[in-house]
Write a protein that holds these residues in place. Structure first.
Motif, short mmCIF file in Angstrom:
data_model
loop_
_atom_site.label_atom_id
_atom_site.label_comp_id
_atom_site.label_asym_id
_atom_site.label_seq_id
_atom_site.Cartn_x
_atom_site.Cartn_y
_atom_site.Cartn_z
N PRO A 4 19.76 64.16 32.32
CA PRO A 4 20.39 63.94 33.85
C PRO A 4 19.69 62.73 34.64
O PRO A 4 18.42 62.61 34.24
N LYS A 5 20.17 62.19 35.59
CA LYS A 5 19.71 61.11 36.41
C LYS A 5 18.54 61.50 37.16
O LYS A 5 17.32 61.02 37.25
N PHE A 6 18.72 62.91 37.61
CA PHE A 6 17.55 63.60 38.59
C PHE A 6 17.23 64.81 37.97
O PHE A 6 18.14 65.48 37.52
N LEU A 7 15.98 65.11 38.06
CA LEU A 7 15.54 66.56 37.81
C LEU A 7 14.63 66.90 39.04
O LEU A 7 13.71 66.17 39.49
N LEU A 8 14.83 68.19 39.32
CA LEU A 8 13.80 68.90 39.99
C LEU A 8 12.54 69.09 39.33
O LEU A 8 12.39 69.62 38.39
N ALA A 9 11.27 68.91 39.98
CA ALA A 9 9.82 69.30 39.52
C ALA A 9 9.13 70.12 40.49
O ALA A 9 9.27 69.92 41.71
N VAL A 20 11.33 65.23 42.97
CA VAL A 20 12.46 64.80 42.22
C VAL A 20 12.00 63.68 41.54
O VAL A 20 11.50 62.87 41.96
N LEU A 21 12.42 63.91 40.13
CA LEU A 21 12.15 62.79 39.10
C LEU A 21 13.53 62.21 38.75
O LEU A 21 14.58 62.57 38.44
N HIS A 22 13.49 60.84 38.91
CA HIS A 22 14.46 59.81 38.47
C HIS A 22 14.27 59.35 37.24
O HIS A 22 13.04 58.67 36.91
N THR A 23 15.43 59.66 36.37
CA THR A 23 14.73 59.18 34.70
C THR A 23 15.45 58.00 34.37
O THR A 23 15.06 57.82 33.16
N PHE A 28 10.98 56.98 38.49
CA PHE A 28 9.78 57.56 39.54
C PHE A 28 9.89 58.84 39.81
O PHE A 28 10.84 59.72 39.42
N LEU A 29 8.68 59.32 40.30
CA LEU A 29 8.69 60.77 40.99
C LEU A 29 8.61 60.67 42.37
O LEU A 29 7.78 59.96 43.00
N LYS A 61 19.88 59.02 47.43
CA LYS A 61 20.52 59.90 46.30
C LYS A 61 19.67 61.15 45.89
O LYS A 61 20.13 62.16 45.47
N ALA A 62 18.34 60.88 45.92
CA ALA A 62 17.44 61.97 45.53
C ALA A 62 17.50 63.03 46.43
O ALA A 62 17.55 64.33 46.00
#
Length: 75
Positions: A4-9, A20-23, A28-29, A61-62
């Protein structure tokens, strides 16, 4: 594997922080608590104007991603 484009961390050592991690490039985090960003890419040579425009868009977006995820937990 498709990511996915974004992940919760989450990290128990930082209980008040929301990450939020941008993949995708630029990876970036972001800590949504204070908008601090850790870059995983070397952006040397990139146009500063392009980076700041893209960064502002990705930060929005994040935040939207986080809000959407939290709304799903509420439902």
């Amino acid at each position: 594997m498709t990511l996915p484009k974004f992940l919760l961390a989450d990290n128990s050592n930082f209980p008040d922080d929301i990450f939020v991690l941008h993949t995708e490039f630029p990876r970036f985090l972001i800590n949504l608590k204070d908008d601090e960003i850790e870059w995983f890419e070397d952006l040397t040579g990139e146009s500063e104007e392009d980076i700041s425009t893209e960064l502002a868009d990705l930060m929005d977006k994040a935040g939207e991603f986080y809000d959407s995820e939290m709304k799903q937990f509420e439902d």
